[in-house]
Structure formats: structure tokens, C-alpha cells
Design an enzyme around this catalytic site. Structure first.
Site, PDB file in Angstrom:
ATOM      1  N   ALA A 112       0.865  -1.194   0.000  1.00 31.24           N
ATOM      2  CA  ALA A 112       0.000   0.000   0.000  1.00 31.24           C
ATOM      3  C   ALA A 112       0.897   1.239   0.000  1.00 31.24           C
ATOM      4  O   ALA A 112       0.775   2.129   0.851  1.00 31.24           O
ATOM      5  CB  ALA A 112      -0.974  -0.014   1.182  1.00 31.24           C
TER       6      ALA A 112
ATOM      7  N   HIS B  13       6.813   6.003   1.572  1.00 31.26           N
ATOM      8  CA  HIS B  13       7.676   4.933   1.046  1.00 31.26           C
ATOM      9  C   HIS B  13       8.556   5.464  -0.086  1.00 31.26           C
ATOM     10  O   HIS B  13       9.738   5.136  -0.166  1.00 31.26           O
ATOM     11  CB  HIS B  13       6.836   3.767   0.510  1.00 31.26           C
TER      12      HIS B  13
END
Ligand code: PAF
Length: 285
Positions: free
Chosen positions: A32, A37
Site C-alpha cells: 500500500a 515509502h
């Protein structure tokens, strides 16, 4: 972008890369993927590392089966995002290979006592044993590397650093700043679970931290202030703490200096966490 799943192939890939002189930048994730990230991928790339990202929703770090069930999974988007952000190798290990005994407990668990038991650990018993155990396994298969983690999970980084020190693991831990959306909410995979109304209330977490960064006072004053801001927005406060940034020991009212404020709140069943550096003054100064 190389894509692997088997532990043996992943170990061999990492070995060959190191042998050819490349430094691996490991970015462990549960998928996800979001801007937080991406910032880890970018940090690894800008250090010149070969970015090896893992996606594994680790059931052993969920103390609540319902939470595991609803954890967002977006595999196609994740592949695209990893490729776009220069990930050299994306590893998606299977549950059977990571935890062959699951759902039975493994005989070996990595448990970082003390630092794992407070804050998130107090509200989610066993959570950090699951995190430390899976991260130790990711390090073991990848081998010597730099590993990148986001500061939103501040306690997670403290636990992992302690584990690396205690077990003398050949891994350099790189912590990267929190990435926030335009409204101040820290990026988290769980944000997609919030309704628009809940999300608007969730902004109070970053507001509470900004507020306390401007609040002069001792640790108790800062704790109280954060709680007030969260409660005004109808957030069920799990904790609002001021702690030592390394040991996570709560700060006393006679202490002065740089500390870390950490908060967790539950909004419509979704747990959100956030944190920031703060400065505390001793009481009465
Ligand atoms: O931060 C996360 O996404 C997870 O806790 C981690 C480090 C990938 C371990 O499962």
C-alpha cells in the site's frame, strides 16, 4: 525492475550484487505504498544504493485479526510505484516461506525487551516482537546492507536500532523524515481507511504536535496540551507522551532539552500515530 519471491533467489541476488561491488539499500514495507515509502526509495537511491524493497504484510505483528484483514493491499499500484521510484529489485515473499509454522507460533522470536513494551507496545501486545522477528529475517536473507525506515514509526526505529546493536547485525539503519500530506496528516497506509470526516479530524494529530512545539513548559504541560488538542477533535487518545528519543523513557518535569513527543489516537476504529521533536523546560523555569 527485478521481481523475486523465493528466499533462496533473493539471498543469491543480494550476494551477487554485493560481490559486484554494489551496496544494497533495503526498504522493508507492507505494501500500500505512498509518498512516505517513495521518500525511502529516493533516500536509498541518493545514497547510491541498489534499492531492494520488500512487500510482506506480516501477520505476526498484528495483535488483532480484524486489523490484519482490513490492512490495505494494492499490489498492482505498488509494482508501478516501486518501478517509478527506481527500485532495482522488488521482493514479495510468501507467507509459507517467511513463516512456515503460521498460524502456530515460531520456536524463535526476537524480542527487544523494555523499549517494546511501552507506547505502541502497550496498546498492541506482541506487536514489536512480530516487527523485530520479521525485520531480523529480512536482514538475514538480504545480508549486509543499509536499511531505510520512516520516522513516523519512531518507536519501531528505536526497537530495530536496539536489536541491531544487541545482535551486532551488519546493517546500517537510516531513518528518514516523516512525509506529510498538504493538510499536515502524516502519510500512512492506513489513511485510506479513513472516511473524509475522520480524515479531517485526523489532522489534529499534526496540529497537536505543532502546537506543543510552540508550547513553553515542562513535559507534563506538553502532554496535557497534546491531549487537549486531540480530545477537542473527538479523537480517542491512546497516548500523548514526551520521551527520551533513544531510550523512549518518559521525560520528568525536572528535565530540560530536546525530547520526542509521540501520540496515538483512534478515529472510527483506525489507529493513527505521529511524532515530532520538542524542547522541554524544567518545571517552574
Ligand atoms: O513499517 C512497516 O511497514 C513494518 O512494520 C515493517 C518494518 C515492514 C515490518 O513488517
Amino acid at each position: 525492475m527485478e521481481r523475486l519471491s523465493a528466499l533462496g533467489a533473493w539471498r543469491e541476488y543480494a550476494r551477487v550484487q554485493r560481490a559486484s561491488g554494489r551496496r544494497i539499500g533495503l526498504v522493508p514495507t507492507m505494501g500500500a505504498l505512498h509518498a512516505g515509502h517513495s521518500s525511502l526509495f529516493e533516500a536509498a537511491r541518493s545514497n547510491g544504493d541498489l534499492v531492494l524493497a520488500t512487500i510482506f504484510v506480516n501477520p505476526r505483528q498484528f495483535n488483532d485479526a480484524g486489523d490484519l484483514m482490513k490492512y490495505p493491499r494494492t499490489p498492482e499500484l505498488d509494482h508501478h510505484s516501486a518501478e517509478q521510484h527506481g527500485v532495482g529489485c522488488l521482493v514479495e515473499p510468501t507467507l509459507e516461506e517467511m513463516w512456515p509454522d503460521y498460524p502456530n507460533p515460531t520456536a524463535t522470536t526476537v524480542s527487544v525487551r523494555g523499549i517494546s513494551d511501552t507506547l505502541e507496545g502497550a496498546g498492541r501486545p506482541g506487536h514489536f516482537d512480530g516487527v523485530a522477528s520479521v525485520v531480523a529475517k529480512l536482514f538475514a536473507v538480504t545480508g549486509p546492507c543499509r536499511a531505510y525506515f520512516g520516522e513516523k514509526d519512531f518507536q519501531q526505529i528505536a526497537v530495530i536500532r536496539q536489536m541491531v546493536r544487541d545482535l551486532a547485525l551488519d546493517v546500517e539503519i537510516v531513518s528518514c523524515p516523516i512525509v506529510r500530506d498538504g493538510d499536515g496528516l502524516a502519510f500512512s497506509s492506513r489513511n485510506v481507511l479513513l472516511s473524509p470526516e475522520a480524515r479531517a479530524r485526523g489532522v489534529a494529530l499534526s496540529r497537536a504536535l505543532r502546537d506543543v512545539q510552540k508550547t513553553r513548559g515542562c513535559a507534563s504541560v506538553q502532554r496535557r496540551r497534546m491531549r487537549e488538542v486531540l480530545e477537542e477533535s473527538g479523537i480517542d487518545v491512546a497516548y500523548a507522551e514526551v520521551v527520551d528519543p533513544i531510550t523512549l523513557v518518559p521525560t520528568g518535569d525536572d528535565e530540560v532539552g530536546e525530547r520526542r513527543a509521540l501520540i496515538a489516537g483512534i478515529i472510527d476504529g483506525v489507529r493513527l500515530i505521529d511524532n515530532a521533536a520538542v524542547f522541554v523546560e524544567a518545571r517552574g523555569t
